[in-house]
Design a protein around this motif. Structure first.
Motif, mmCIF file in Angstrom:
data_model
loop_
_atom_site.group_PDB
_atom_site.id
_atom_site.type_symbol
_atom_site.label_atom_id
_atom_site.label_comp_id
_atom_site.label_asym_id
_atom_site.label_seq_id
_atom_site.Cartn_x
_atom_site.Cartn_y
_atom_site.Cartn_z
ATOM 1 N N UNK A 91 0.816 -1.203 0.000
ATOM 2 C CA UNK A 91 0.000 0.000 0.000
ATOM 3 C C UNK A 91 0.860 1.268 0.000
ATOM 4 N N UNK A 92 1.973 1.226 0.729
ATOM 5 C CA UNK A 92 2.861 2.388 0.779
ATOM 6 C C UNK A 92 3.477 2.659 -0.579
ATOM 7 N N UNK A 93 3.933 1.592 -1.280
ATOM 8 C CA UNK A 93 4.567 1.774 -2.578
ATOM 9 C C UNK A 93 3.557 2.241 -3.622
ATOM 10 N N UNK A 94 2.317 1.746 -3.557
ATOM 11 C CA UNK A 94 1.297 2.167 -4.510
ATOM 12 C C UNK A 94 1.013 3.654 -4.371
ATOM 13 N N UNK A 95 0.939 4.154 -3.122
ATOM 14 C CA UNK A 95 0.682 5.563 -2.909
ATOM 15 C C UNK A 95 1.856 6.430 -3.344
ATOM 16 N N UNK A 96 3.068 5.963 -3.166
ATOM 17 C CA UNK A 96 4.241 6.744 -3.549
ATOM 18 C C UNK A 96 4.371 6.824 -5.059
ATOM 19 N N UNK A 97 4.106 5.691 -5.773
ATOM 20 C CA UNK A 97 4.304 5.647 -7.214
ATOM 21 C C UNK A 97 3.162 6.261 -7.995
ATOM 22 N N UNK A 98 1.958 6.400 -7.413
ATOM 23 C CA UNK A 98 0.808 6.912 -8.154
ATOM 24 C C UNK A 98 0.955 8.404 -8.367
ATOM 25 N N UNK A 99 0.720 8.893 -9.627
ATOM 26 C CA UNK A 99 0.816 10.332 -9.895
ATOM 27 C C UNK A 99 -0.353 11.061 -9.276
ATOM 28 N N UNK A 100 -0.174 12.294 -8.803
ATOM 29 C CA UNK A 100 -1.273 13.045 -8.187
ATOM 30 C C UNK A 100 -2.299 13.458 -9.213
ATOM 31 N N UNK A 101 -3.544 13.588 -8.782
ATOM 32 C CA UNK A 101 -4.613 14.022 -9.654
ATOM 33 C C UNK A 101 -4.596 15.536 -9.764
ATOM 34 N N UNK A 102 -5.566 16.066 -10.536
ATOM 35 C CA UNK A 102 -5.581 17.502 -10.795
ATOM 36 C C UNK A 102 -5.851 18.304 -9.546
ATOM 37 N N UNK A 103 -6.621 17.745 -8.598
ATOM 38 C CA UNK A 103 -6.927 18.493 -7.380
ATOM 39 C C UNK A 103 -5.924 18.244 -6.280
ATOM 40 N N UNK A 104 -4.786 17.606 -6.580
ATOM 41 C CA UNK A 104 -3.726 17.414 -5.611
ATOM 42 C C UNK A 104 -3.829 16.134 -4.827
ATOM 43 N N UNK A 105 -4.894 15.347 -5.002
ATOM 44 C CA UNK A 105 -5.054 14.106 -4.262
ATOM 45 C C UNK A 105 -4.416 12.949 -4.992
ATOM 46 N N UNK A 106 -4.493 11.789 -4.406
ATOM 47 C CA UNK A 106 -3.959 10.577 -5.016
ATOM 48 C C UNK A 106 -5.095 9.865 -5.713
#
Length: 291
Positions: A91-106
């Motif tokens: 879960x930690x690696x998925x959150x780190x590697x995922x690009x942020x969305x337009x509103x700044x969230x994951x």
């Protein structure tokens, strides 16, 4: 003094050994008589039995069971702890590697094995510039059913029309023209097919805003220029827009489209039709973008 030996008893295939209390015996008659008298006064001695297995060894089954329990507990604990830690790390690696969305969230991830990660499409509000022309009107109705009925009558005469709704009215239109004079010329040509009355008047798409991506905005600008150019170049009611002019516009359509899909489909479907009818259908779909 003499030591008495243990008594060996066998019962039901098991051997039992009984130990008697050790006594000292004197060789003198007085000591023997005293000992005899003491035994007669005391109660019988309690015999102690030592249980042995058939082979004379302790029971190994219980010892193995006792030794395996700590080992099994250690293995189970290690599996549980490893699974929990592994899930947390993934879960930690998925959150780190995922690009942020337009509103700044994951962005939300549907699953670890998904081939693609869902992405938020960025759009912007775009002011639609109106398209203006002269239209050839075949009728105007307050009820859609009447407009459909008359459209079928024109179809039987081989006259193509579209129903264009404006508020509570339904307009039956047969084509467009860049000028009123050319519109009247096209109207007379169509009327000869079925002896029908047609009317030429100015027409414009409504102004409004639509949510588009940056790529779609660029394509809409190109479409607007294309439509105005082909309307100006229109010479009569029968000539179609050539494919070499349509194809570049189709090839420039963005790979990811949302709002302009129907407009692109109409551009393909009307290929080969007379320019007056093709431009009319494209004009109609252009206005629907805002709805």
């Amino acid at each position: 003094m003499e030591k008495k030996k243990p008594i060996l008893v066998e019962k039901n295939g098991k051997k039992w050994t009984y130990k008697l209390p050790t006594e000292e015996f004197s060789s003198s008659p007085e000591e023997s008589a005293a000992a005899q008298e003491k035994h007669e006064q005391d109660k019988l001695p309690v015999l102690t039995a030592l249980k042995k297995s058939k082979k004379g060894f302790p029971n190994k089954k219980n010892q193995k069971s006792i030794q395996l329990k700590p080992l099994l507990m250690a293995v189970i604990s290690a599996v549980i702890i490893g699974s929990v830690l592994g899930f947390i790390l993934i879960r930690m690696f998925v959150q780190v590697d995922s690009p942020p969305s337009a509103n700044g969230g994951v962005p939300t991830v549907g699953g670890i094995n998904d081939a693609e990660t869902s992405m938020t499409v960025t759009t912007e509000s775009y002011q639609i510039e109106p398209l203006q022309s002269y239209i050839i009107q075949a009728g105007i109705f307050s009820e859609e059913a009447n407009a459909v009925e008359w459209q079928e009558k024109y179809t039987d005469l081989d006259i193509k029309t579209i129903i264009w709704q404006r508020e509570d009215q339904y307009f039956l239109l047969a084509g467009v023209a860049p000028t009123k004079e050319l519109g009247q010329s096209i109207s007379e040509s169509i009327s000869q097919q079925g002896n029908v009355d047609l009317y030429v008047k100015e027409w414009s798409t409504t102004e409004g805003e639509v949510e588009l991506t940056k790529e779609e905005v660029q394509w809409i600008d190109s479409f607007h220029s294309f439509w105005q150019t082909e309307l100006t170049n229109q010479l009569n009611a029968t000539d179609p827009i050539t494919s070499d002019k349509i194809q570049p516009l189709i090839e420039s359509v963005p790979k990811e489209t949302h709002s302009i899909n129907k407009l692109v489909e109409t551009l393909n479907e009307t290929s080969g039709e007379p320019a007056s009818q093709q431009l009319l259908r494209l004009m109609h779909e252009y206005e629907i973008l805002q709805k």
